[in-house]
Design an enzyme around this catalytic site. Sequence first.
Site, PDB file in Angstrom:
ATOM      1  N   ARG A 131       0.933  -1.438   0.271  1.00  0.00           N
ATOM      2  CA  ARG A 131       0.119   0.333   0.131  1.00  0.00           C
ATOM      3  C   ARG A 131       0.855   1.435   0.223  1.00  0.00           C
ATOM      4  NH1 ARG A 131      -3.740  -3.599   2.477  1.00  0.00           N
ATOM      5  NH2 ARG A 131      -4.918  -4.542   1.914  1.00  0.00           N
ATOM      6  N   ASP A 188      -0.017  -6.936  -3.142  1.00  0.00           N
ATOM      7  CA  ASP A 188      -1.329  -6.520  -2.009  1.00  0.00           C
ATOM      8  C   ASP A 188      -1.677  -5.972  -3.793  1.00  0.00           C
ATOM      9  OD1 ASP A 188      -3.619  -6.237  -1.049  1.00  0.00           O
ATOM     10  OD2 ASP A 188      -2.605  -6.482   0.786  1.00  0.00           O
ATOM     11  N   HIS A 215      -6.684 -10.510  -2.953  1.00  0.00           N
ATOM     12  CA  HIS A 215      -5.674  -9.363  -2.971  1.00  0.00           C
ATOM     13  C   HIS A 215      -4.539  -9.231  -3.830  1.00  0.00           C
ATOM     14  CE1 HIS A 215      -6.552  -7.880   1.089  1.00  0.00           C
ATOM     15  NE2 HIS A 215      -7.454  -8.946   1.167  1.00  0.00           N
ATOM     16  N   GLU A 229      -9.501 -12.963   2.829  1.00  0.00           N
ATOM     17  CA  GLU A 229     -10.405 -11.899   2.731  1.00  0.00           C
ATOM     18  C   GLU A 229     -10.191 -11.979   0.894  1.00  0.00           C
ATOM     19  OE1 GLU A 229      -9.984  -7.974   5.351  1.00  0.00           O
ATOM     20  OE2 GLU A 229      -8.549  -8.188   3.756  1.00  0.00           O
ATOM     21  N   TYR A 231      -3.072  -4.475  15.535  1.00  0.00           N
ATOM     22  CA  TYR A 231      -2.973  -3.740  14.556  1.00  0.00           C
ATOM     23  C   TYR A 231      -2.045  -2.556  14.746  1.00  0.00           C
ATOM     24  CZ  TYR A 231      -4.805  -6.985  11.086  1.00  0.00           C
ATOM     25  OH  TYR A 231      -5.090  -8.152  10.464  1.00  0.00           O
ATOM     26  N   PHE A 232      -1.314  -2.539  14.539  1.00  0.00           N
ATOM     27  CA  PHE A 232      -0.713  -1.087  14.476  1.00  0.00           C
ATOM     28  C   PHE A 232      -0.737   0.537  13.913  1.00  0.00           C
ATOM     29  CE2 PHE A 232       3.073  -3.612  17.035  1.00  0.00           C
ATOM     30  CZ  PHE A 232       1.970  -3.472  17.892  1.00  0.00           C
ATOM     31  N   TRP A 283       0.074  -2.238   8.543  1.00  0.00           N
ATOM     32  CA  TRP A 283      -0.837  -2.440   7.173  1.00  0.00           C
ATOM     33  C   TRP A 283      -1.012  -0.708   6.882  1.00  0.00           C
ATOM     34  CZ3 TRP A 283      -1.525  -6.236   5.757  1.00  0.00           C
ATOM     35  CH2 TRP A 283      -2.190  -8.009   6.302  1.00  0.00           C
ATOM     36  N   THR A 284      -0.570  -0.300   5.519  1.00  0.00           N
ATOM     37  CA  THR A 284      -0.091   0.687   5.208  1.00  0.00           C
ATOM     38  C   THR A 284      -0.986   1.693   4.640  1.00  0.00           C
ATOM     39  OG1 THR A 284       1.700  -0.405   3.418  1.00  0.00           O
ATOM     40  CG2 THR A 284       2.403   0.078   5.262  1.00  0.00           C
ATOM     41  N   GLU A 285      -2.097   1.220   4.002  1.00  0.00           N
ATOM     42  CA  GLU A 285      -3.148   2.200   3.763  1.00  0.00           C
ATOM     43  C   GLU A 285      -2.802   3.212   3.905  1.00  0.00           C
ATOM     44  OE1 GLU A 285      -3.756  -0.556   5.403  1.00  0.00           O
ATOM     45  OE2 GLU A 285      -5.988  -1.514   3.746  1.00  0.00           O
TER      46      GLU A 285
HETATM   47  C1  TNX Z   1      -7.346  -6.124   6.892  1.00  0.00           C
HETATM   48  S1  TNX Z   1      -5.717  -8.059   8.354  1.00  0.00           S
HETATM   49  C2  TNX Z   1      -6.403  -6.799   6.018  1.00  0.00           C
HETATM   50  C3  TNX Z   1      -5.668  -5.535   5.987  1.00  0.00           C
HETATM   51  C4  TNX Z   1      -5.513  -4.444   5.708  1.00  0.00           C
HETATM   52  C5  TNX Z   1      -6.412  -4.362   6.852  1.00  0.00           C
HETATM   53  C6  TNX Z   1      -6.449  -2.889   8.005  1.00  0.00           C
HETATM   54  C7  TNX Z   1      -5.585  -9.017   7.058  1.00  0.00           C
HETATM   55  C8  TNX Z   1      -5.468  -9.886   6.814  1.00  0.00           C
HETATM   56  N1  TNX Z   1      -6.105  -7.680   5.713  1.00  0.00           N
HETATM   57  O1  TNX Z   1      -5.580  -6.243   4.222  1.00  0.00           O
HETATM   58  O2  TNX Z   1      -4.904  -4.128   5.465  1.00  0.00           O
HETATM   59  O3  TNX Z   1      -7.348  -4.796   7.288  1.00  0.00           O
HETATM   60  O4  TNX Z   1      -6.060  -3.040   9.114  1.00  0.00           O
END
Ligand code: TNX
Length: 744
Positions: free
Chosen positions: A179, A208, A278, A341, A433-434, A483-485
């Site tokens: 991201r 991703d 993803h 997901e 979740y940082f 996670w870096t969105e």
């Molecule tokens: C869920 S946790 C995701 C990530 C996202 C994140 C944002 C996981 C396995 N998938 O793709 O970046 O939430 O908090």
Amino acid sequence: MTRIKVFLLITVFTLSLVQSPAFAQTSNTFDFVPQPAWVQYGNEHPLIGSFTLDKNVKIVGGDPFNVQYLQEHLHRVLDYSGDSWNPCSPGSIEFVRTKSFPEEGYAIEVAGRRILITSTTRAGEFYAIQTLLQMLPPQVYRKVSGPDAMLIRQWEIPALTIVDQPRFAWRGSMFDVSRTFFDKEYILRHLDWLAYHKINKFHWHLTDDNGWRVEIKKYPKLTSVGAWRGYGEALQPSFNSGKERYGGFYTQEDLKEIVAYAADRGIEIIPEVDLPGHSKALAVSYPEVVCRHEADVTSVQGEVHNVLCVGREKNYVMLENIIKELAAIFPSKYFHVGVEEVATESWKHCPDCQALMKKLGYTDEKQLLGYFTERMEKILAKYGKTLEGWEDIVVGENLSRNDLVLVWHRQDMLQKALDAGFPVVTQNCDYLYFDMKQTPAERGHSWASIIDVEKVYSFDPMQGLELKPGEEWKVKGLQGGLWTELLYFPAHFSEYQLFPRLCALAEVGWSPQELRNYADFDARMARTHFERMWNMGIQFRIPAPEVDRNGQVRCPYPNMVVRYTFDGSEPTISSPVVTGPVVTDHPENLRFATFFGDVKSMTVCVPGAQKYLTPAVHVETSLEANSRYPVENLEQYENDKYMRTARAPQKGDYVLFTFDEPLECHRITVQTADPKNNFYGITDGHVEVLFADSDRFGWNGGQDRFDMYNRVSFCPNRPVKAVKIVVDGPGEGKPVSIQHLIIE
Ligand code: TNX
């Protein structure tokens, strides 16, 4: 206007950390982070006292890299110039290996002329060095030389004994570089920071939807196409990366260098290639890999056509080729293939996936997820790798119970994976979740939880689990997830999100549960560890000052200061320090931030001092609204009421706010993006104003284009009749959210 006085409740001693403080050795105990399992100060022989460290120290034995690492750090603080200072015979640091220590365990004995470090492995030795560094002045972490360096001629370490080993074998940090891309130099620095905290796993989320970040020689388009986004690129802009070409990737040479750098520091890198969902970056590079259908199946994160076709046999050949190249670079036991997901709905519409289901006698697309994972397991096994996947792999009935499940939901999911017979690592989204906000007002996600450092600290990976005796090892440990969105900006936000939460995680992972105590941890952080991190060059988070309605200001820690401005601007390192009452007629223009050297907290105002105007306004737009978020919401000035469009905006689209009466005000802020997650703002557009004395839209100077925060803020110089958002380009190609005007 209320006249208020602002004053500081507690005295602060100003410590200017930008220049190295004159360091005075004061304490006889050390603020270790993480806390070792067992520390005993003093010595049973009263005549054997403290150890004097100076430039003549001899290092005996030890792994060559470890010795060089220690020496390099000692060189940062010990004065090597001039004649010998200590006339006595020099002290020595001696490394000895014995069989008796657990993996990563070690002992340190400081007595008289000798520091004795015993361990069984080179990793144990490395962690002993980390503990030893924490007995030295914090400048030992600072990579400076010349006049700026803080050099000491000698340093006393009191007699002590430490016997230490980690509670968990897996103490990790996950980093998403898809991201937001972070270059090689940053990754190397990041690995240094992890090592200082005795973190031993770096889970590298390399691919991703928003970027493929590793060179694969056989499939060059993965990086010539899949690593870039922007207008005219195959991947659309996302997460405010803007319309310019944005991205990057690591060459295989880079990867090898990084892997070796990490290994030297006791860190194993586990690569993740996120499959079969993803996978947008892979799909735009080689479009034949996705399912053959036109249906708009959208992933939870709003991506379409990002799922690999599981019925296409050639995909497994491609994936094997990719894995073959990466397996040769990453020596880790595990290889992570994602599997979370996945919009399995895509497989419903695909003739190839349906044919495969029929052949296998499957009735539910979810079963294909198990099938895919099992195929990946077999491919990985050919290259000596064990499969790791997110918790979603638990659906695979025939998977080997050696596979590792990375659980990202809560403890019930951890239990479920354990009950299914897998070893597990937790990255519990409520605690680890940082990318989550640290307080409600800060930038970040909040879908899982608000996670402050105390909450991280309160986590115990074993909490609520039911395990058979002897099976505790199956909970291998924990890792933080970055996670870096939302990490592309502001500058250094990745560090702000990671530290000090990672320090808390390090202690959860390392220290015995019965020794853990948040107040004690917090005190160690405040006394010493913030200063260590400052010397490491980390722009860590410090808490904002507490400011109450009467303008009373509380500085969060005694060795920090609060600085302020009274013109509404951001406090900087040269703003005055709050030391006593500040008298002002305009409390709404006061801004405060905590500073530790040049590390700055979030900025805060006097609560309730801001006066917002809510003039009657009519809003119309060329953009159709999503029926749940109608345009009328924008006429109500309520924070949770916003408009969301039903389609992506195009050049020329507009949103027009017309006031019933000409509006006189100080400032107008036009804010777009979803207030809950900061996504879906206008990134390519500008704002125009119709002044009451004019018949044409114009502008009165300043920035009219949407900034990184998807907003435009301006101070009109005369009464305003209307404000118009004008879209200049498709931006991120997704529907957008618009918020009500903020008028001061
Ligand atoms: C869920 S946790 C995701 C990530 C996202 C994140 C944002 C996981 C396995 N998938 O793709 O970046 O939430 O908090």
